[in-house]
Write a protein that holds these residues in place. Structure first.
Motif, short mmCIF file in Angstrom:
data_model
loop_
_atom_site.label_atom_id
_atom_site.label_comp_id
_atom_site.label_asym_id
_atom_site.label_seq_id
_atom_site.Cartn_x
_atom_site.Cartn_y
_atom_site.Cartn_z
N SER A 26 0.81 -1.22 0.00
CA SER A 26 0.00 0.00 0.00
C SER A 26 0.85 1.27 0.00
O SER A 26 0.48 2.25 -0.66
CB SER A 26 -0.94 0.00 1.20
OG SER A 26 -1.77 -1.13 1.17
N GLY A 34 -8.17 4.24 -4.55
CA GLY A 34 -8.39 3.05 -3.73
C GLY A 34 -7.53 2.97 -2.49
O GLY A 34 -7.73 2.06 -1.68
N THR A 35 -6.59 3.85 -2.30
CA THR A 35 -5.75 3.79 -1.11
C THR A 35 -6.44 4.46 0.07
O THR A 35 -7.29 5.32 -0.10
CB THR A 35 -4.37 4.45 -1.32
OG1 THR A 35 -4.56 5.81 -1.67
CG2 THR A 35 -3.58 3.74 -2.39
N ARG A 36 -6.05 4.05 1.25
CA ARG A 36 -6.52 4.65 2.49
C ARG A 36 -5.30 5.05 3.30
O ARG A 36 -4.25 4.40 3.21
CB ARG A 36 -7.38 3.66 3.28
CG ARG A 36 -8.68 3.28 2.61
CD ARG A 36 -9.57 2.43 3.53
NE ARG A 36 -8.86 1.37 4.23
CZ ARG A 36 -8.73 0.12 3.79
NH1 ARG A 36 -9.25 -0.25 2.64
NH2 ARG A 36 -8.08 -0.79 4.49
N GLU A 40 -3.16 -1.11 3.94
CA GLU A 40 -3.82 -2.40 3.78
C GLU A 40 -4.87 -2.38 2.66
O GLU A 40 -5.99 -2.85 2.82
CB GLU A 40 -4.43 -2.87 5.10
CG GLU A 40 -3.36 -3.21 6.13
CD GLU A 40 -3.80 -4.29 7.08
OE1 GLU A 40 -3.07 -5.28 7.18
OE2 GLU A 40 -4.86 -4.15 7.70
N THR A 41 -4.46 -1.85 1.51
CA THR A 41 -5.34 -1.82 0.34
C THR A 41 -4.73 -2.52 -0.86
O THR A 41 -5.47 -2.98 -1.73
CB THR A 41 -5.65 -0.36 -0.08
OG1 THR A 41 -4.41 0.33 -0.32
CG2 THR A 41 -6.44 0.37 0.99
N HIS A 42 -3.43 -2.60 -0.93
CA HIS A 42 -2.72 -3.19 -2.07
C HIS A 42 -1.80 -4.31 -1.54
O HIS A 42 -0.92 -4.04 -0.71
CB HIS A 42 -1.87 -2.14 -2.78
CG HIS A 42 -2.67 -1.07 -3.45
ND1 HIS A 42 -3.39 -0.14 -2.75
CD2 HIS A 42 -2.87 -0.80 -4.75
CE1 HIS A 42 -3.99 0.68 -3.61
NE2 HIS A 42 -3.69 0.29 -4.83
N PRO A 75 -12.06 -4.11 1.66
CA PRO A 75 -10.87 -3.29 1.91
C PRO A 75 -9.74 -3.42 0.88
O PRO A 75 -8.93 -2.52 0.76
CB PRO A 75 -10.40 -3.76 3.28
CG PRO A 75 -10.87 -5.17 3.39
CD PRO A 75 -12.19 -5.19 2.65
N VAL A 76 -9.67 -4.53 0.14
CA VAL A 76 -8.56 -4.72 -0.79
C VAL A 76 -8.90 -4.10 -2.14
O VAL A 76 -9.87 -4.47 -2.79
CB VAL A 76 -8.20 -6.22 -0.96
CG1 VAL A 76 -7.14 -6.41 -2.01
CG2 VAL A 76 -7.73 -6.79 0.38
N HIS A 77 -8.07 -3.16 -2.55
CA HIS A 77 -8.25 -2.48 -3.84
C HIS A 77 -7.50 -3.20 -4.95
O HIS A 77 -7.97 -3.26 -6.09
CB HIS A 77 -7.77 -1.04 -3.74
CG HIS A 77 -7.84 -0.29 -5.02
ND1 HIS A 77 -9.02 0.13 -5.59
CD2 HIS A 77 -6.87 0.10 -5.88
CE1 HIS A 77 -8.78 0.76 -6.72
NE2 HIS A 77 -7.48 0.74 -6.93
#
Length: 90
Positions: A26, A34-36, A40-42, A75-77
């Motif tokens: 991430s 899509g990131t936060r 914990e997105t990539h 949560p997963v982009h």
């Protein structure tokens, strides 16, 4: 439960992998869609499992996508995969 821990737990339970690396990438995508801020997105997953014997690349990916359906719906982009059978890993 953290996303990476959930991914690790589900893949371990369903695939019994000989090798499993769940890498949070991430930080490499900060500012992208899509990131936060908390990350914990990539993810990149490396797995070696007998469950992949006889399956082609697409079938292996579909199997993992099915196992991680909840994470991919939420949560997963982005998820990149390196999936091998034990024979291919040696």
């Amino acid at each position: 439960m953290k996303v990476a821990a959930s991914i690790r737990e589900k893949l371990t339970r369903e695939l019994a992998p000989a090798k499993l690396d769940v890498i949070d990438q991430s930080c490499n995508h900060a500012g992208h869609s899509g990131t936060r801020p908390e990350g914990e997105t990539h993810f990149h997953v490396v797995a070696v499992a007998a469950a992949f014997d006889g399956l082609n690349r697409v079938a292996r990916q579909r199997l993992v996508y099915k196992i991680l359906a909840d994470e991919l719906a939420g949560p997963v982009h982005a998820l990149s995969l390196d999936l091998k059978s034990p024979a291919e890993a040696s």
